[in-house]
Write a protein that holds these residues in place. Sequence first.
Motif, PDB file in Angstrom:
ATOM      1  N   GLU A 116      -3.798  12.680 -12.554  1.00 32.99           N
ATOM      2  CA  GLU A 116      -2.721  12.918 -13.502  1.00 32.99           C
ATOM      3  C   GLU A 116      -1.498  12.047 -13.229  1.00 32.99           C
ATOM      4  O   GLU A 116      -0.618  11.931 -14.067  1.00 32.99           O
ATOM      5  N   MET A 117      -1.418  11.430 -12.063  1.00 39.24           N
ATOM      6  CA  MET A 117      -0.247  10.640 -11.692  1.00 39.24           C
ATOM      7  C   MET A 117      -0.303   9.237 -12.262  1.00 39.24           C
ATOM      8  O   MET A 117      -1.361   8.693 -12.499  1.00 39.24           O
ATOM      9  N   ASP A 118       0.863   8.644 -12.404  1.00 41.42           N
ATOM     10  CA  ASP A 118       1.006   7.232 -12.738  1.00 41.42           C
ATOM     11  C   ASP A 118       0.410   6.436 -11.577  1.00 41.42           C
ATOM     12  O   ASP A 118       0.703   6.697 -10.418  1.00 41.42           O
ATOM     13  N   ASP A 119      -0.430   5.441 -11.883  1.00 41.62           N
ATOM     14  CA  ASP A 119      -1.104   4.670 -10.841  1.00 41.62           C
ATOM     15  C   ASP A 119      -0.134   4.011  -9.870  1.00 41.62           C
ATOM     16  O   ASP A 119      -0.350   4.004  -8.663  1.00 41.62           O
ATOM     17  N   GLY A 120       0.935   3.441 -10.388  1.00 47.07           N
ATOM     18  CA  GLY A 120       1.909   2.761  -9.524  1.00 47.07           C
ATOM     19  C   GLY A 120       2.566   3.715  -8.544  1.00 47.07           C
ATOM     20  O   GLY A 120       2.737   3.392  -7.362  1.00 47.07           O
ATOM     21  N   ALA A 121       2.929   4.896  -9.018  1.00 46.36           N
ATOM     22  CA  ALA A 121       3.560   5.891  -8.146  1.00 46.36           C
ATOM     23  C   ALA A 121       2.571   6.359  -7.077  1.00 46.36           C
ATOM     24  O   ALA A 121       2.943   6.540  -5.915  1.00 46.36           O
ATOM     25  N   LEU A 122       1.330   6.547  -7.464  1.00 44.84           N
ATOM     26  CA  LEU A 122       0.318   6.986  -6.502  1.00 44.84           C
ATOM     27  C   LEU A 122       0.081   5.920  -5.438  1.00 44.84           C
ATOM     28  O   LEU A 122       0.014   6.225  -4.252  1.00 44.84           O
ATOM     29  N   ILE A 123      -0.002   4.666  -5.856  1.00 41.21           N
ATOM     30  CA  ILE A 123      -0.205   3.580  -4.896  1.00 41.21           C
ATOM     31  C   ILE A 123       0.947   3.522  -3.903  1.00 41.21           C
ATOM     32  O   ILE A 123       0.735   3.385  -2.700  1.00 41.21           O
ATOM     33  N   ASP A 124       2.173   3.668  -4.401  1.00 42.70           N
ATOM     34  CA  ASP A 124       3.334   3.662  -3.506  1.00 42.70           C
ATOM     35  C   ASP A 124       3.258   4.798  -2.502  1.00 42.70           C
ATOM     36  O   ASP A 124       3.537   4.611  -1.316  1.00 42.70           O
ATOM     37  N   LEU A 125       2.877   5.987  -2.968  1.00 40.63           N
ATOM     38  CA  LEU A 125       2.766   7.139  -2.064  1.00 40.63           C
ATOM     39  C   LEU A 125       1.670   6.922  -1.027  1.00 40.63           C
ATOM     40  O   LEU A 125       1.864   7.178   0.158  1.00 40.63           O
ATOM     41  N   VAL A 126       0.530   6.451  -1.467  1.00 44.05           N
ATOM     42  CA  VAL A 126      -0.591   6.230  -0.547  1.00 44.05           C
ATOM     43  C   VAL A 126      -0.223   5.171   0.489  1.00 44.05           C
ATOM     44  O   VAL A 126      -0.563   5.295   1.657  1.00 44.05           O
ATOM     45  N   ASN A 127       0.520   4.151   0.072  1.00 43.58           N
ATOM     46  CA  ASN A 127       0.923   3.101   1.011  1.00 43.58           C
ATOM     47  C   ASN A 127       1.902   3.599   2.065  1.00 43.58           C
ATOM     48  O   ASN A 127       2.071   2.959   3.102  1.00 43.58           O
ATOM     49  N   GLU A 128       2.548   4.743   1.821  1.00 42.89           N
ATOM     50  CA  GLU A 128       3.445   5.335   2.812  1.00 42.89           C
ATOM     51  C   GLU A 128       2.690   6.085   3.906  1.00 42.89           C
ATOM     52  O   GLU A 128       3.253   6.408   4.947  1.00 42.89           O
ATOM     53  N   LEU A 129       1.415   6.361   3.672  1.00 44.79           N
ATOM     54  CA  LEU A 129       0.625   7.075   4.680  1.00 44.79           C
ATOM     55  C   LEU A 129       0.481   6.240   5.941  1.00 44.79           C
ATOM     56  O   LEU A 129       0.358   5.020   5.867  1.00 44.79           O
ATOM     57  N   PRO A 130       0.445   6.892   7.103  1.00 41.91           N
ATOM     58  CA  PRO A 130       0.110   6.154   8.327  1.00 41.91           C
ATOM     59  C   PRO A 130      -1.283   5.538   8.161  1.00 41.91           C
ATOM     60  O   PRO A 130      -2.128   6.060   7.436  1.00 41.91           O
ATOM     61  N   ASP A 131      -1.529   4.424   8.849  1.00 43.88           N
ATOM     62  CA  ASP A 131      -2.773   3.665   8.689  1.00 43.88           C
ATOM     63  C   ASP A 131      -4.038   4.508   8.747  1.00 43.88           C
ATOM     64  O   ASP A 131      -4.915   4.383   7.903  1.00 43.88           O
ATOM     65  N   GLY A 132      -4.165   5.335   9.764  1.00 36.74           N
ATOM     66  CA  GLY A 132      -5.378   6.137   9.926  1.00 36.74           C
ATOM     67  C   GLY A 132      -5.603   7.080   8.765  1.00 36.74           C
ATOM     68  O   GLY A 132      -6.709   7.201   8.239  1.00 36.74           O
TER      69      GLY A 132
END
Length: 185
Positions: A116-132
Motif C-alpha cells: 500500500e505504500m509509495d515505492d519511493g517512501a518504502l525504498i527510503d525506509l528499507v535503506n535505513e535498515l541496518p545491513d543485516g
Amino acid sequence: MKANKEVQLEKLIHKVKKGDRRAQKLLFDKYVDRLFAVARRYAVSDVLAEEALFQAFMKIYTKLPEFEYINEAALVGWLSRIVINQTLMDRRKELSTLYKVEMLDEERHETSWIEEMDDGALIDLVNELPDGYRTVFLMNAVDGYAHKEIAEVLGISESTSRSQFFKARKFLQKKLAQDYGQAGT
C-alpha cells in the motif's frame, strides 16, 4: 507481436549458449539495468553492486547452457537469482558477523502494508535498515526467498533469519508510526 519477441529472445539465448560474443553483449545490454537494481538492493555501494553484477554475468554465460528457456519471466527470475547469490557471496564474510543476535520465537508475517505504500517512501525506509536486517528483509519480502533458503545462502541458521526479519519488520513499523502515522500490520 509478443510471440515474435519471445522467439527473438529464445534465438538470442541460443546464440549466447553457443558462445556468440555479440549475443552476449546484447543479452547484457538488455538486462544490465534491471539486474543492477537487484544487485544494488544487496550491495553496500554502487561500486560493489557493479562488481557483483559483472561477476554474475560471467556465471550467467557459463551456466546458460544448462538453462532451459521457457519464457522471459523465467529467464529474468533465473538471472536475478544468480545476481542475488553473487552479491551475497561477495558480502558473506561481512554479513556473517552481523547475524550474531539472540533467537526469537517464530512468527508469521504479512506484507500487505508494504504493497500500500509509495515505492519511493518504502525504498527510503528499507535503506535505513541496518545491513543485516535489510538483506534478510529484501530476500524474504521482495525476492521471495524462504527463511530456510536465506539461511543456506547467508550461512546462518533459519531462526537467525527469522529473527533478523522480525527485527527489520519492527524497525519499519516503528519508522512508519513516527514518519507516516501508520504502524503496519
